[in-house]
Design a protein around this motif. Structure first.
Motif, PDB file in Angstrom:
ATOM      1  N   LEU A 155       0.896  -0.826  -0.333  1.00  0.00           N
ATOM      2  CA  LEU A 155       0.238   0.511   0.451  1.00  0.00           C
ATOM      3  C   LEU A 155       0.993   1.119   0.055  1.00  0.00           C
ATOM      4  O   LEU A 155       1.734   1.112   0.844  1.00  0.00           O
ATOM      5  CB  LEU A 155      -0.944   0.421   1.316  1.00  0.00           C
ATOM      6  N   LEU A 156       0.996   1.968  -0.893  1.00  0.00           N
ATOM      7  CA  LEU A 156       1.475   3.390  -1.104  1.00  0.00           C
ATOM      8  C   LEU A 156       1.543   4.643  -0.366  1.00  0.00           C
ATOM      9  O   LEU A 156       0.404   4.330   0.834  1.00  0.00           O
ATOM     10  CB  LEU A 156       0.903   3.916  -2.571  1.00  0.00           C
ATOM     11  N   SER A 157       2.404   5.475  -0.223  1.00  0.00           N
ATOM     12  CA  SER A 157       2.452   6.199   1.589  1.00  0.00           C
ATOM     13  C   SER A 157       0.862   7.103   1.546  1.00  0.00           C
ATOM     14  O   SER A 157       0.795   7.102   2.435  1.00  0.00           O
ATOM     15  CB  SER A 157       3.534   7.569   0.839  1.00  0.00           C
ATOM     16  N   THR A 158       0.882   7.474   0.308  1.00  0.00           N
ATOM     17  CA  THR A 158      -0.810   8.278   1.065  1.00  0.00           C
ATOM     18  C   THR A 158      -1.992   7.493   1.582  1.00  0.00           C
ATOM     19  O   THR A 158      -2.442   7.794   2.570  1.00  0.00           O
ATOM     20  CB  THR A 158      -1.570   9.307  -0.160  1.00  0.00           C
TER      21      THR A 158
ATOM     22  N   SER B 179      12.079  -0.697  -2.112  1.00  0.00           N
ATOM     23  CA  SER B 179      12.229   0.584  -1.603  1.00  0.00           C
ATOM     24  C   SER B 179      11.275   2.141  -2.015  1.00  0.00           C
ATOM     25  O   SER B 179      11.110   1.588  -3.080  1.00  0.00           O
ATOM     26  CB  SER B 179      12.938  -0.125  -0.303  1.00  0.00           C
ATOM     27  N   SER B 180      12.017   2.835  -1.611  1.00  0.00           N
ATOM     28  CA  SER B 180      11.119   3.575  -1.379  1.00  0.00           C
ATOM     29  C   SER B 180      12.293   5.076  -0.749  1.00  0.00           C
ATOM     30  O   SER B 180      12.177   5.709   0.080  1.00  0.00           O
ATOM     31  CB  SER B 180      10.309   3.812  -1.341  1.00  0.00           C
ATOM     32  N   ILE B 181      11.783   6.202  -1.835  1.00  0.00           N
ATOM     33  CA  ILE B 181      12.204   7.256  -1.687  1.00  0.00           C
ATOM     34  C   ILE B 181      12.242   7.794   0.078  1.00  0.00           C
ATOM     35  O   ILE B 181      12.241   8.446   0.268  1.00  0.00           O
ATOM     36  CB  ILE B 181      12.070   8.392  -2.349  1.00  0.00           C
ATOM     37  N   ALA B 182      10.778   7.457   0.390  1.00  0.00           N
ATOM     38  CA  ALA B 182      10.188   7.723   1.306  1.00  0.00           C
ATOM     39  C   ALA B 182      10.298   6.843   2.707  1.00  0.00           C
ATOM     40  O   ALA B 182      10.015   7.274   3.532  1.00  0.00           O
ATOM     41  CB  ALA B 182       8.172   6.811   1.282  1.00  0.00           C
TER      42      ALA B 182
ATOM     43  N   MET C 231       3.858   5.720   7.522  1.00  0.00           N
ATOM     44  CA  MET C 231       3.623   4.569   7.400  1.00  0.00           C
ATOM     45  C   MET C 231       4.126   3.956   6.569  1.00  0.00           C
ATOM     46  O   MET C 231       5.211   3.443   6.840  1.00  0.00           O
ATOM     47  CB  MET C 231       2.475   3.855   8.038  1.00  0.00           C
ATOM     48  N   TYR C 232       4.305   3.818   5.077  1.00  0.00           N
ATOM     49  CA  TYR C 232       5.113   3.199   3.935  1.00  0.00           C
ATOM     50  C   TYR C 232       6.680   3.700   4.726  1.00  0.00           C
ATOM     51  O   TYR C 232       6.947   3.029   4.397  1.00  0.00           O
ATOM     52  CB  TYR C 232       4.401   4.296   2.818  1.00  0.00           C
ATOM     53  N   GLY C 233       6.957   4.788   4.897  1.00  0.00           N
ATOM     54  CA  GLY C 233       8.138   4.725   4.625  1.00  0.00           C
ATOM     55  C   GLY C 233       8.629   3.982   5.939  1.00  0.00           C
ATOM     56  O   GLY C 233       9.960   3.080   5.525  1.00  0.00           O
TER      57      GLY C 233
ATOM     58  N   GLY D 223      -2.784   5.813  -4.398  1.00  0.00           N
ATOM     59  CA  GLY D 223      -2.337   5.792  -3.353  1.00  0.00           C
ATOM     60  C   GLY D 223      -0.740   6.563  -2.618  1.00  0.00           C
ATOM     61  O   GLY D 223      -0.663   5.990  -1.911  1.00  0.00           O
ATOM     62  N   GLY D 224       0.051   7.338  -4.339  1.00  0.00           N
ATOM     63  CA  GLY D 224       1.400   7.152  -3.490  1.00  0.00           C
ATOM     64  C   GLY D 224       0.971   8.905  -3.579  1.00  0.00           C
ATOM     65  O   GLY D 224       0.069   9.501  -3.402  1.00  0.00           O
ATOM     66  N   THR D 225       2.127   9.596  -3.381  1.00  0.00           N
ATOM     67  CA  THR D 225       2.207  10.704  -2.877  1.00  0.00           C
ATOM     68  C   THR D 225       3.168  11.516  -4.485  1.00  0.00           C
ATOM     69  O   THR D 225       2.537  12.948  -4.160  1.00  0.00           O
ATOM     70  CB  THR D 225       2.512  11.307  -1.050  1.00  0.00           C
ATOM     71  N   SER D 226       4.223  10.912  -4.770  1.00  0.00           N
ATOM     72  CA  SER D 226       4.265  11.367  -6.088  1.00  0.00           C
ATOM     73  C   SER D 226       3.891  11.154  -6.799  1.00  0.00           C
ATOM     74  O   SER D 226       3.970  11.468  -8.249  1.00  0.00           O
ATOM     75  CB  SER D 226       5.453  10.572  -6.174  1.00  0.00           C
ATOM     76  N   ASP D 227       1.846  11.046  -6.687  1.00  0.00           N
ATOM     77  CA  ASP D 227       1.128  10.702  -8.018  1.00  0.00           C
ATOM     78  C   ASP D 227       1.158  12.736  -8.434  1.00  0.00           C
ATOM     79  O   ASP D 227       0.436  12.313  -9.857  1.00  0.00           O
ATOM     80  CB  ASP D 227       0.214   9.732  -7.631  1.00  0.00           C
TER      81      ASP D 227
ATOM     82  N   SER E   7       9.476  16.119   3.704  1.00  0.00           N
ATOM     83  CA  SER E   7      10.139  15.377   3.862  1.00  0.00           C
ATOM     84  C   SER E   7      10.790  14.497   3.104  1.00  0.00           C
ATOM     85  O   SER E   7      11.415  13.573   3.295  1.00  0.00           O
ATOM     86  CB  SER E   7       9.264  14.832   5.000  1.00  0.00           C
ATOM     87  N   TRP E   8      10.592  14.419   1.562  1.00  0.00           N
ATOM     88  CA  TRP E   8      11.166  13.635   0.794  1.00  0.00           C
ATOM     89  C   TRP E   8      12.479  14.459   0.703  1.00  0.00           C
ATOM     90  O   TRP E   8      12.115  15.332  -0.238  1.00  0.00           O
ATOM     91  CB  TRP E   8      10.538  12.978  -0.552  1.00  0.00           C
ATOM     92  N   PRO E   9      13.883  13.894   0.211  1.00  0.00           N
ATOM     93  CA  PRO E   9      14.661  14.898  -0.459  1.00  0.00           C
ATOM     94  C   PRO E   9      14.482  15.043  -1.554  1.00  0.00           C
ATOM     95  O   PRO E   9      13.779  14.140  -2.977  1.00  0.00           O
ATOM     96  CB  PRO E   9      15.795  14.203  -0.587  1.00  0.00           C
TER      97      PRO E   9
HETATM   98  N1  SER Z   1       5.266   6.489  -5.436  1.00  0.00           N
HETATM   99  C1  SER Z   1       5.273   6.428  -3.777  1.00  0.00           C
HETATM  100  C2  SER Z   1       4.219   7.044  -3.009  1.00  0.00           C
HETATM  101  O1  SER Z   1       4.393   8.262  -3.869  1.00  0.00           O
HETATM  102  C3  SER Z   1       6.901   6.429  -3.132  1.00  0.00           C
HETATM  103  O2  SER Z   1       7.190   5.326  -3.039  1.00  0.00           O
HETATM  104  O3  SER Z   1       3.639   6.902  -2.015  1.00  0.00           O
END
Ligand code: SER
Length: 348
Positions: free
Chosen positions: A79-82, A123-126, A153-155, A203-207, A299-301
């Motif tokens: 499940l993605l970050s948002t 894994s992820s930038i999160a 939570m995702y991170g 469901g992501g935040t980079s969406d 909060s992401w680089p």
């Molecule tokens: N694209 C993902 C997200 O936005 C980051 O891994 O949750």
């Protein structure tokens, strides 16, 4: 004899669909696709076996161990970050407990096979968490070990799953009288925001990036949920798949670590908008920042240092910003929404 398969979890997700297409085009005839939802019709022919099921279902895991020989796993389900912020405990179950079940499956498989099982994990930038925008601006391209204080939570889940993978590889049952000789060969890649020409994330935040682009191509208005100056790294989907396959194929001796950053290009939401407008000048894009989702991207680089991946396994993206838009995203998106001939992810 058990049937030998490559297991792909989260098979119906954006990355799962793209990976399965690429594996099938590379000649793989033994893909076992697993997803909690029904698989999209289009990828079913590429799979030898398609199972609809939940990684939290231990009966299903037992069945997989009993029926199949699984030397390689791509564990993409998450499940993605948002999405995870709405149901953090459910996210933990899927993202951590689901991974734990699969790592246990992998050690069981390894002992049957007499060789380590390759476990490839996005894994992820999160996993990074910068405390404020000033620190984000000054931190620049972060290395793997820096700023591991996720704000979502995702991170947290992804960071802990990386640790679990390392534990199962190097320290599993370290006090047992008989040390298991073959365990898990865990390899993780921290991805930036991914953009596919063929699917839209959920469901992501980079969406905001991919949503802005797909909306413009469909002549739909789009309200971007982050400020114009918000900057983070992105990558075209074919490069993400390339990274998974390259790392999966790298000789173990070449790897100095188990966790690798990869990235392609960083740009602000305003620059993203400009790219979209170059192709779709009539695009109706507005900026209506959502304070809380904004906080997550803040909060992401702005960038990730991927020199470790470049050095150890020859990582290099095929698509920089210019090529990503001009040669992959725009032509394929146009074709898709104007009803032209459908191409697939891997044909770029
Ligand atoms: N694209 C993902 C997200 O936005 C980051 O891994 O949750």
């Amino acid at each position: 004899m058990r049937k030998e398969v490559v297991l792909v979890t989260g098979a119906g997700g954006e990355m799962g669909q793209a990976l399965i297409r690429r594996l099938a085009e590379g000649g793989a005839r033994n893909i076992l696709a697993l997803d909690v939802r029904p698989l999209p019709e289009a990828i079913i022919p590429a799979c030898q076996i398609a199972i609809q099921g939940d990684l939290l279902d231990t009966n299903l895991i037992d069945r997989l161990v009993a029926e199949y020989s699984i030397p390689r796993i791509f564990h993409l389900a998450a499940l993605l970050s948002t999405r995870s912020e709405y149901t953090p405990e459910a996210a933990h179950h899927v993202n951590v407990d689901g991974t734990l079940h699969l790592l246990k499956l992998a050690v069981d498989q390894a002992s049957w096979l007499g060789q380590p099982v390759k476990f490839i994990f996005p894994s992820s930038i999160a996993v990074f968490g910068l405390p404020d925008r000033e620190t984000k601006a000054s931190a620049g391209a972060v290395k793997e070990w820096a700023w591991n204080n996720p704000a979502t939570m995702y991170g947290c889940n992804k960071l802990y799953a990386e640790h679990l993978g390392r534990y199962y590889s190097l320290h599993y049952r370290q006090l047992a009288a008989e040390q298991p000789r073959n365990t898990v060969d865990f390899r993780a890649i921290r991805f930036p925001g991914l953009i596919s020409a063929f699917t839209v994330p959920s469901g992501g935040t980079s969406d905001y990036g991919p949503e802005m682009l797909h909306a413009a191509a469909q002549k739909q208005p789009y309200a971007c949920f982050v400020r114009e100056d918000t900057t983070m790294p992105f990558m075209a989907m074919p490069d993400a798949i390339k990274a998974l396959l390259l790392l999966g194929d790298a000789p173990r001796e070449a790897l100095s670590a188990q966790i690798y950053n990869v990235t392609s290009f960083s740009l602000s939401a305003r620059e993203f908008e400009a790219e979209v407008r170059r192709a779709f000048p009539e695009a109706q894009i507005t900026f209506e920042p959502d304070r809380r989702r904004q906080g997550i991207v803040d909060s992401w680089p702005v960038d990730m240092d991927d020199s470790r991946a470049r050095r150890d396994w020859g990582w290099q993206p095929d698509y920089d910003l210019r090529r990503a838009f001009d040669e992959y995203l725009i032509p394929n998106i146009r074709q898709q929404y104007t009803g032209g001939k459908q191409t697939t992810e891997s044909k770029k």
